[in-house]
Motif scaffolding. Structure first.
Motif, mmCIF file in Angstrom:
data_model
loop_
_atom_site.group_PDB
_atom_site.id
_atom_site.type_symbol
_atom_site.label_atom_id
_atom_site.label_comp_id
_atom_site.label_asym_id
_atom_site.label_seq_id
_atom_site.Cartn_x
_atom_site.Cartn_y
_atom_site.Cartn_z
ATOM 1 N N GLY A 66 0.802 -1.219 0.000
ATOM 2 C CA GLY A 66 0.000 0.000 0.000
ATOM 3 C C GLY A 66 0.827 1.257 0.000
ATOM 4 O O GLY A 66 0.296 2.359 0.142
ATOM 5 N N ASN A 69 -0.252 3.154 -3.043
ATOM 6 C CA ASN A 69 -1.648 2.957 -3.438
ATOM 7 C C ASN A 69 -2.538 3.331 -2.260
ATOM 8 O O ASN A 69 -2.674 2.571 -1.298
ATOM 9 C CB ASN A 69 -1.889 1.508 -3.856
ATOM 10 C CG ASN A 69 -3.255 1.304 -4.493
ATOM 11 O OD1 ASN A 69 -4.232 1.916 -4.086
ATOM 12 N ND2 ASN A 69 -3.310 0.436 -5.495
ATOM 13 N N ILE A 70 -3.150 4.512 -2.336
ATOM 14 C CA ILE A 70 -3.938 5.021 -1.225
ATOM 15 C C ILE A 70 -5.160 4.160 -0.944
ATOM 16 O O ILE A 70 -5.586 4.004 0.206
ATOM 17 C CB ILE A 70 -4.344 6.491 -1.478
ATOM 18 C CG1 ILE A 70 -4.951 7.103 -0.213
ATOM 19 C CG2 ILE A 70 -5.285 6.608 -2.655
ATOM 20 C CD1 ILE A 70 -4.005 7.187 0.952
ATOM 21 N N VAL A 71 -5.733 3.550 -2.001
ATOM 22 C CA VAL A 71 -6.908 2.702 -1.807
ATOM 23 C C VAL A 71 -6.536 1.469 -0.996
ATOM 24 O O VAL A 71 -7.252 1.075 -0.059
ATOM 25 C CB VAL A 71 -7.510 2.298 -3.170
ATOM 26 C CG1 VAL A 71 -8.666 1.333 -2.970
ATOM 27 C CG2 VAL A 71 -7.980 3.534 -3.930
ATOM 28 N N ILE A 72 -5.406 0.837 -1.339
ATOM 29 C CA ILE A 72 -4.938 -0.327 -0.591
ATOM 30 C C ILE A 72 -4.613 0.057 0.847
ATOM 31 O O ILE A 72 -4.924 -0.665 1.802
ATOM 32 C CB ILE A 72 -3.691 -0.943 -1.268
ATOM 33 C CG1 ILE A 72 -4.052 -1.499 -2.642
ATOM 34 C CG2 ILE A 72 -3.091 -2.037 -0.391
ATOM 35 C CD1 ILE A 72 -5.001 -2.675 -2.596
ATOM 36 N N LYS A 73 -4.009 1.219 1.003
ATOM 37 C CA LYS A 73 -3.637 1.672 2.341
ATOM 38 C C LYS A 73 -4.868 1.883 3.222
ATOM 39 O O LYS A 73 -4.856 1.555 4.416
ATOM 40 C CB LYS A 73 -2.829 2.972 2.234
ATOM 41 C CG LYS A 73 -2.030 3.307 3.483
ATOM 42 C CD LYS A 73 -1.064 4.450 3.212
ATOM 43 C CE LYS A 73 -0.195 4.722 4.435
ATOM 44 N NZ LYS A 73 0.795 5.793 4.188
ATOM 45 N N LYS A 74 -5.925 2.417 2.653
ATOM 46 C CA LYS A 74 -7.171 2.598 3.404
ATOM 47 C C LYS A 74 -7.759 1.252 3.807
ATOM 48 O O LYS A 74 -8.263 1.076 4.926
ATOM 49 C CB LYS A 74 -8.185 3.387 2.570
ATOM 50 C CG LYS A 74 -7.873 4.870 2.421
ATOM 51 C CD LYS A 74 -8.888 5.531 1.498
ATOM 52 C CE LYS A 74 -8.587 7.010 1.303
ATOM 53 N NZ LYS A 74 -8.813 7.788 2.537
ATOM 54 N N ALA A 75 -7.676 0.290 2.892
ATOM 55 C CA ALA A 75 -8.173 -1.054 3.198
ATOM 56 C C ALA A 75 -7.340 -1.697 4.300
ATOM 57 O O ALA A 75 -7.875 -2.399 5.171
ATOM 58 C CB ALA A 75 -8.152 -1.917 1.935
ATOM 59 N N ASP A 135 -8.360 6.502 9.142
ATOM 60 C CA ASP A 135 -7.641 6.426 7.871
ATOM 61 C C ASP A 135 -8.423 5.695 6.793
ATOM 62 O O ASP A 135 -8.176 5.898 5.600
ATOM 63 C CB ASP A 135 -6.298 5.718 8.067
ATOM 64 C CG ASP A 135 -5.339 6.536 8.922
ATOM 65 O OD1 ASP A 135 -5.309 7.767 8.745
ATOM 66 O OD2 ASP A 135 -4.643 5.952 9.758
ATOM 67 N N ALA A 136 -9.357 4.843 7.185
ATOM 68 C CA ALA A 136 -10.081 4.041 6.200
ATOM 69 C C ALA A 136 -11.024 4.880 5.340
ATOM 70 O O ALA A 136 -11.354 4.490 4.216
ATOM 71 C CB ALA A 136 -10.873 2.931 6.894
ATOM 72 N N VAL A 137 -11.443 6.027 5.851
ATOM 73 C CA VAL A 137 -12.437 6.810 5.112
ATOM 74 C C VAL A 137 -12.010 8.258 4.862
ATOM 75 O O VAL A 137 -12.612 8.935 4.029
ATOM 76 C CB VAL A 137 -13.799 6.827 5.846
ATOM 77 C CG1 VAL A 137 -14.329 5.422 6.029
ATOM 78 C CG2 VAL A 137 -13.684 7.512 7.214
ATOM 79 N N THR A 139 -10.217 11.745 3.740
ATOM 80 C CA THR A 139 -9.666 12.262 2.485
ATOM 81 C C THR A 139 -8.627 13.325 2.812
ATOM 82 O O THR A 139 -8.477 13.742 3.968
ATOM 83 C CB THR A 139 -10.772 12.890 1.624
ATOM 84 O OG1 THR A 139 -11.345 14.008 2.342
ATOM 85 C CG2 THR A 139 -11.867 11.882 1.321
#
Length: 367
Positions: A66, A69-75, A135-137, A139
């Motif tokens: 992640g 990759n910000i999307v992976i990091k949030k996940a 961090d999951a949501v 911006t």
């Protein structure tokens, strides 16, 4: 302020302590911190824990890194958050509670007060609040960005006596101790200025997002509110034993003798300006103004997009920053007034009871 006089403290634990290898949670460095929290509570001191680590805790569950990759990091943060809380629960024999915050929660005064009330209620009922950024949501617009600054905002909201920020070194040095064997530890800091920030540099941990600079920023926020602040080595058990003995194991930042009013501090150090109002060069403002603090004739231009109730920066055309204040009108309406020949509309606005800017929590900028 010493251990014997503490009533409420905030302690910040970073990712490097919680998930040092980004391979799930590890109690290796957490045991001494947990023991410190237990001993504080046994001494009648209320504790609030600000804990990073959700991304590092969840990283091993994903095949893809992640890092970029910000999307992976949030996940990762979403998956690791429950493991992070479970790890803390295993270290305590008393109840804990989870609070996930964004900067949007903190900069809204009603939600800020709600956070304060929730923390108070948890502590009164002997429940340990464990706080992390959501961090999951979150911006870019809504995130604090690092838990060092978040811990200072939480400390002010919680009206804490002391803030303890755990680092991977003993405190603030006059040079980078990883690169310079002659670097000296600053045990006591009475004023945070450019020289102090220069010593902090820009280094960050390989695991976390905060370096020494963000810790200085956090200390600056906290001491302005009258909160004793310590940066200590969280990897050393002796750091916490020393604190319990009223000894300074790291760097102690001394609080201001005359702390800022709570609302002014919130305006300056927690809110973010959503836009700017440019005023004439001869415009002046004082903290004691109780009437309309901005006349329509003083408004030169409007920058940014903001809504009624947002915080804005008031500055002169030359660039001099005057204050952070709350606007009673949107940027759209103020642009309409400032950039057009709408004298009749301006006259109608002058007749209303609502001034352009609120006189609540005016945070004058330092010269």
């Amino acid at each position: 302020m010493s251990f014997k006089t503490w009533q409420r403290i905030v302690i910040k634990v970073g990712s490097a302590l919680f998930a040092p290898n980004q391979n799930g949670c590890s109690s290796q460095y957490l045991l001494s911190i947990a023991n410190f929290i237990v001993r504080c509570r046994l001494s009648g001191i209320q504790v609030v824990l600000v804990s990073s680590g959700s991304v590092g805790a969840g990283a091993h569950l994903f095949e893809e890194s992640g890092e970029d990759n910000i999307v992976i990091k949030k996940a990762m943060a979403a998956a690791g958050q429950s493991e992070m809380m479970a790890t803390w629960d295993r270290l305590f024999d008393f109840p804990t509670a989870q609070l996930l915050l964004t900067h949007g929660d903190l900069r809204n005064r009603d939600r800020y007060e709600s956070i304060r009330n929730t923390i108070d209620t948890l502590l009164v009922n002997n429940i340990l609040p464990i706080i992390n950024e959501n961090d999951a949501v979150t911006t870019d617009k809504l995130k604090v960005g690092d838990n060092d600054n978040l811990s200072a905002m939480v400390a002010t909201a919680a009206k804490a006596d002391s803030l303890i920020i755990c680092s991977d070194i003993d405190g603030l040095f006059d040079a980078n101790p990883h690169l310079n064997d002659q670097a000296k530890l600053l045990s006591d800091v009475y004023q945070i200025n450019d020289d102090i920030y220069a010593m902090a540099g820009g280094a960050t941990s390989s695991v976390g997002t905060g370096g020494m600079k963000t810790k200085i920023q956090a200390a600056e926020k906290a001491i302005a509110h009258g909160i004793d602040t310590f940066i200590v080595n969280g990897f050393k058990e002796q750091s916490f034993n020393s604190l319990l003995k009223d000894e300074n194991p790291g760097t102690h930042f001394y609080p201001h003798k005359d702390p800022m009013h709570d609302g002014v501090h919130w305006m300056r150090h927690t809110t973010r300006a959503q836009g700017e109002l440019i005023v004439s060069e001869d415009y002046e403002i004082t903290a004691n103004q109780l009437n309309d603090i901005l006349d329509i004739d003083d408004l030169v231009s409007v920058k940014g997009n903001f809504s009624s109730g947002d915080t804005v920066l008031l500055r002169k055309h030359s660039g001099e920053k005057l204050a952070k204040v709350k606007t009673n009108y949107s940027s759209c309406l103020l642009n309409f007034i400032a950039c057009s020949d709408n004298s009749s509309f301006s006259e109608e606005l002058d007749k209303t009871d609502e001034p352009i800017l609120s006189n609540q929590f005016i945070a004058l900028m330092e010269s």
